[in-house]
Design a protein around this motif. Sequence first.
Motif, mmCIF file in Angstrom:
data_model
loop_
_atom_site.group_PDB
_atom_site.id
_atom_site.type_symbol
_atom_site.label_atom_id
_atom_site.label_comp_id
_atom_site.label_asym_id
_atom_site.label_seq_id
_atom_site.Cartn_x
_atom_site.Cartn_y
_atom_site.Cartn_z
ATOM 1 N N ALA A 55 0.733 -1.221 0.001
ATOM 2 C CA ALA A 55 0.048 -0.048 -0.128
ATOM 3 C C ALA A 55 0.969 1.249 0.101
ATOM 4 O O ALA A 55 0.547 2.170 -0.828
ATOM 5 C CB ALA A 55 -0.930 -0.009 1.249
ATOM 6 N N LEU A 56 1.995 1.279 0.855
ATOM 7 C CA LEU A 56 2.897 2.252 0.873
ATOM 8 C C LEU A 56 3.630 2.792 -0.447
ATOM 9 O O LEU A 56 3.585 3.771 -0.786
ATOM 10 C CB LEU A 56 3.789 2.274 2.074
ATOM 11 N N VAL A 57 4.023 1.446 -0.974
ATOM 12 C CA VAL A 57 4.490 1.803 -2.369
ATOM 13 C C VAL A 57 3.856 2.335 -3.376
ATOM 14 O O VAL A 57 3.886 2.870 -4.364
ATOM 15 C CB VAL A 57 5.138 0.311 -2.863
ATOM 16 N N VAL A 62 1.189 6.610 -6.915
ATOM 17 C CA VAL A 62 0.059 7.372 -7.120
ATOM 18 C C VAL A 62 0.163 8.759 -7.103
ATOM 19 O O VAL A 62 -0.197 9.701 -7.826
ATOM 20 C CB VAL A 62 -1.333 6.736 -6.290
ATOM 21 N N ILE A 63 1.007 8.711 -5.668
ATOM 22 C CA ILE A 63 0.996 10.603 -5.325
ATOM 23 C C ILE A 63 2.016 11.300 -6.594
ATOM 24 O O ILE A 63 1.756 12.176 -6.875
ATOM 25 C CB ILE A 63 1.697 10.655 -4.001
ATOM 26 N N ARG A 66 -0.043 11.834 -9.746
ATOM 27 C CA ARG A 66 -1.127 13.026 -9.529
ATOM 28 C C ARG A 66 -0.498 14.131 -9.636
ATOM 29 O O ARG A 66 -0.660 15.207 -10.126
ATOM 30 C CB ARG A 66 -1.779 12.827 -8.294
ATOM 31 N N LEU A 67 0.857 14.414 -8.882
ATOM 32 C CA LEU A 67 1.727 15.670 -8.816
ATOM 33 C C LEU A 67 2.145 15.892 -10.096
ATOM 34 O O LEU A 67 2.138 17.109 -10.707
ATOM 35 C CB LEU A 67 3.091 15.528 -8.124
ATOM 36 N N MET A 68 2.582 14.812 -10.956
ATOM 37 C CA MET A 68 3.220 15.091 -12.559
ATOM 38 C C MET A 68 1.783 15.519 -13.416
ATOM 39 O O MET A 68 2.096 16.281 -14.325
ATOM 40 C CB MET A 68 3.493 13.843 -12.736
ATOM 41 N N ARG A 72 -2.737 18.924 -6.742
ATOM 42 C CA ARG A 72 -2.231 18.984 -5.360
ATOM 43 C C ARG A 72 -2.802 17.878 -4.572
ATOM 44 O O ARG A 72 -4.172 17.329 -4.744
ATOM 45 C CB ARG A 72 -2.863 20.463 -4.749
ATOM 46 N N ILE A 73 -1.984 17.257 -3.569
ATOM 47 C CA ILE A 73 -2.430 16.033 -3.044
ATOM 48 C C ILE A 73 -2.895 16.496 -1.418
ATOM 49 O O ILE A 73 -2.119 17.032 -0.957
ATOM 50 C CB ILE A 73 -1.308 15.107 -3.069
#
Length: 203
Positions: A55-57, A62-63, A66-68, A72-73
């Motif tokens: 889940a952490l990986v 995913v973050i 989304r940033l690319m 904003r996360i």
Amino acid sequence: MPAQYDFYKNPIPKGSNRKPRLHARIVTRGTTTTEKLAEDIHSRCTLSTADVMAALVSLSEVITDRLMDGERIYIKGLGYFQMTLQCPPVKTPKEIRAESIKFKSIAFRPEAELKKELKNTQFVRATYKNHSNRYSEIEVDGLLTGFFMDNEYITRREFQELCGFTKGTANRRLVAMIKEGKLKKEGLAKFPVYVPVPGNYRK
């Protein structure tokens, strides 16, 4: 466990006769790895360590995506993450092309609830005073190896905070590692970054 702090001298402008003032700064105990986070989370819930790691990986991937995409996360309980940019100084937008716009860093704005919780932190004065020399060359290499597992480069400020160095000590250690062939300096003159030379730090 209380967090440790120590006092550091504020920079003094050249030629100034003013006595240096001190500011408090956290003395880092080290870096918590993804594996350690997974173990800690596993101890607080029914998920296995492997499930938490996966889940952490996935969260990291995913973050990044989304940033690319320019988003904003927001992570509940932590706060907001957003990409920041850098470019050469210009007077009008017509002076620069999109190719000259570069990634700079990630800005983080903590959630109010997180700041409220951290206000309850207890602090104790660090017993080891010589904070600028507390890590040996081997220990610094170990910290950088862990850092470069998740990052392509490191800035002087990040290196300074990672090792608990003063700004001057961080700069000297970086210069020494460049001469030793462990790191190379890249980026803009005013915004340098340091990347591992192949064969160092598991790169």
